[in-house]
Design a protein around this motif. Structure first.
Motif, PDB file in Angstrom:
ATOM      1  N   ALA A   6     -11.533  -3.420  -0.016  1.00 43.11           N
ATOM      2  CA  ALA A   6      -9.911  -3.560   0.048  1.00 43.11           C
ATOM      3  C   ALA A   6      -9.662  -1.911  -0.639  1.00 43.11           C
ATOM      4  CB  ALA A   6      -9.391  -4.654  -0.846  1.00 43.11           C
ATOM      5  N   ASP A   7     -10.254  -1.643  -1.665  1.00 47.11           N
ATOM      6  CA  ASP A   7      -9.866  -0.364  -2.492  1.00 47.11           C
ATOM      7  C   ASP A   7     -10.028   0.655  -1.399  1.00 47.11           C
ATOM      8  OD1 ASP A   7      -9.329  -1.676  -4.570  1.00 47.11           O
ATOM      9  OD2 ASP A   7     -11.433  -1.306  -5.635  1.00 47.11           O
ATOM     10  N   ASN A  10      -7.362   1.111   1.089  1.00 50.34           N
ATOM     11  CA  ASN A  10      -6.083   1.640   0.627  1.00 50.34           C
ATOM     12  C   ASN A  10      -6.341   3.181   0.205  1.00 50.34           C
ATOM     13  OD1 ASN A  10      -4.581  -0.793   0.257  1.00 50.34           O
ATOM     14  ND2 ASN A  10      -5.452  -1.230  -1.684  1.00 50.34           N
ATOM     15  N   ARG A  11      -7.413   3.591  -0.287  1.00 51.53           N
ATOM     16  CA  ARG A  11      -7.693   4.938  -0.381  1.00 51.53           C
ATOM     17  C   ARG A  11      -8.120   5.776   0.866  1.00 51.53           C
ATOM     18  NH1 ARG A  11     -12.511   7.327  -1.113  1.00 51.53           N
ATOM     19  NH2 ARG A  11     -13.622   5.353  -1.076  1.00 51.53           N
ATOM     20  N   GLY A  78      -5.342  -7.173  -1.188  1.00 55.20           N
ATOM     21  CA  GLY A  78      -4.637  -5.835  -0.644  1.00 55.20           C
ATOM     22  C   GLY A  78      -3.004  -6.161  -0.599  1.00 55.20           C
ATOM     23  N   THR A  79      -2.638  -7.450  -0.546  1.00 54.19           N
ATOM     24  CA  THR A  79      -1.242  -7.684  -0.614  1.00 54.19           C
ATOM     25  C   THR A  79      -0.584  -8.493  -1.879  1.00 54.19           C
ATOM     26  OG1 THR A  79      -1.398 -10.152   0.306  1.00 54.19           O
ATOM     27  CG2 THR A  79      -1.191  -8.097   1.881  1.00 54.19           C
ATOM     28  N   ASN A 136      -2.171   3.766   6.578  1.00 58.44           N
ATOM     29  CA  ASN A 136      -1.228   3.303   5.646  1.00 58.44           C
ATOM     30  C   ASN A 136       0.106   4.048   5.630  1.00 58.44           C
ATOM     31  OD1 ASN A 136      -3.088   1.543   5.136  1.00 58.44           O
ATOM     32  ND2 ASN A 136      -4.182   2.976   3.320  1.00 58.44           N
ATOM     33  N   TRP A 188      -6.134  -1.723   7.603  1.00 55.65           N
ATOM     34  CA  TRP A 188      -4.754  -2.293   7.529  1.00 55.65           C
ATOM     35  C   TRP A 188      -4.018  -2.049   9.069  1.00 55.65           C
ATOM     36  CZ3 TRP A 188      -5.104  -5.716   3.918  1.00 55.65           C
ATOM     37  CH2 TRP A 188      -5.687  -5.376   2.723  1.00 55.65           C
ATOM     38  N   ARG A 191      -0.397  -1.524   9.317  1.00 59.29           N
ATOM     39  CA  ARG A 191       0.278  -0.321   8.511  1.00 59.29           C
ATOM     40  C   ARG A 191      -0.190   0.980   8.761  1.00 59.29           C
ATOM     41  NH1 ARG A 191      -1.306  -1.007   2.701  1.00 59.29           N
ATOM     42  NH2 ARG A 191       0.242   0.773   2.388  1.00 59.29           N
ATOM     43  N   SER A 192      -1.121   1.056   9.827  1.00 55.77           N
ATOM     44  CA  SER A 192      -1.926   2.317  10.139  1.00 55.77           C
ATOM     45  C   SER A 192      -1.662   2.736  11.600  1.00 55.77           C
ATOM     46  CB  SER A 192      -3.171   2.205   9.798  1.00 55.77           C
ATOM     47  OG  SER A 192      -3.562   1.920   8.554  1.00 55.77           O
TER      48      SER A 192
END
Length: 231
Positions: A6-7, A10-11, A78-79, A136, A188, A191-192
């Motif tokens: 999950a990190d 996001n990263r 994540g959410t 993202n 994601w 989002r992407s």
């Protein structure tokens, strides 16, 4: 591991669970795909839903409580929200032949929050069909109407041509993911902005996608749009 995935999503845009699919399962699945592609004349073919891959490893994975729990955990991390109890929407895409190239560089947002991508057959040289993404670039929209506006702005010829040219010129530098069979890649999808590059006509690129959690599943507007011919 799931917290790390999950990190990473996001990263850097994606996270990977490595060497988690047995070689025997991949081998049987490759045979299934090779027969289907041959029956299609060596051209592009896709399968939607679990029924279309019944009896294969993808059928088993789509029903796996452990796989579902992993996606739910990633969703929660994540959410920050409780994960919904919903099944996967799964697709198997097989790019091959000249028609396979028609499905390259089609930039889009997924309708589902999480996309888990399982590479089954990936070319090792030449044009491989790598996953490319602008990770993202948006949040989860509060309504289906706002989501629809995003998709209209992205899914048109002008935007599609512009993105392709900006990437080829080097002005935009997308995240490129060279995928290896045996791994599972999470990102994601909602989002992407993402697409796949083309692969050589004489090769096959086969990937299974497991989509989880459509945030607008209960939208009346979405239901009306889906029931409209051509929507």
């Amino acid at each position: 591991m799931l917290a790390r995935i999950a990190d990473d999503m996001n990263r850097q845009g994606f996270g990977v669970a490595t060497d988690c699919i047995h070689a025997d399962d991949l081998s049987a699945l490759r045979t299934f795909i090779e027969h289907k592609v041959a029956a299609a004349g060596g051209e592009y073919i896709a399968f939607a839903g679990r029924e279309s891959v019944r009896g294969t490893f993808l059928d088993t994975l789509g029903l796996s409580p452990e796989f579902m729990q992993a996606c739910q955990t990633i969703y929660r991390k994540g959410t920050g929200k409780a994960p919904p109890t919903v099944p996967f929407y799964q697709v198997l895409r097989c790019l091959s032949g000249k028609t396979g190239e028609q499905h390259a560089f089609l930039f889009h947002y997924d309708s589902y929050v999480i996309t888990a991508l399982v590479p089954v057959i990936m070319p090792k040289d030449g044009k491989r069909g790598d996953l490319i993404m602008l990770p993202n670039t948006r949040g989860i929209r509060s309504s289906y109407f706002l989501n629809l506006l995003d998709k209209i702005l992205l899914d048109n010829r002008l935007t599609q041509v512009a993105l392709k040219r900006l990437i080829h010129s080097g002005y935009l530098r997308p995240t490129r993911v060279r995928m290896l069979p045996g791994n599972v890649y999470f990102f994601w999808g909602y989002r992407s902005v993402h697409a796949n590059e083309p692969c050589d006509h004489d090769k096959t690129r086969a990937t299974a996608l497991f989509h989880y959690a459509n945030p607008h599943a209960g939208s009346r507007l979405r239901g009306m749009a889906r029931s409209t011919p051509g929507a």
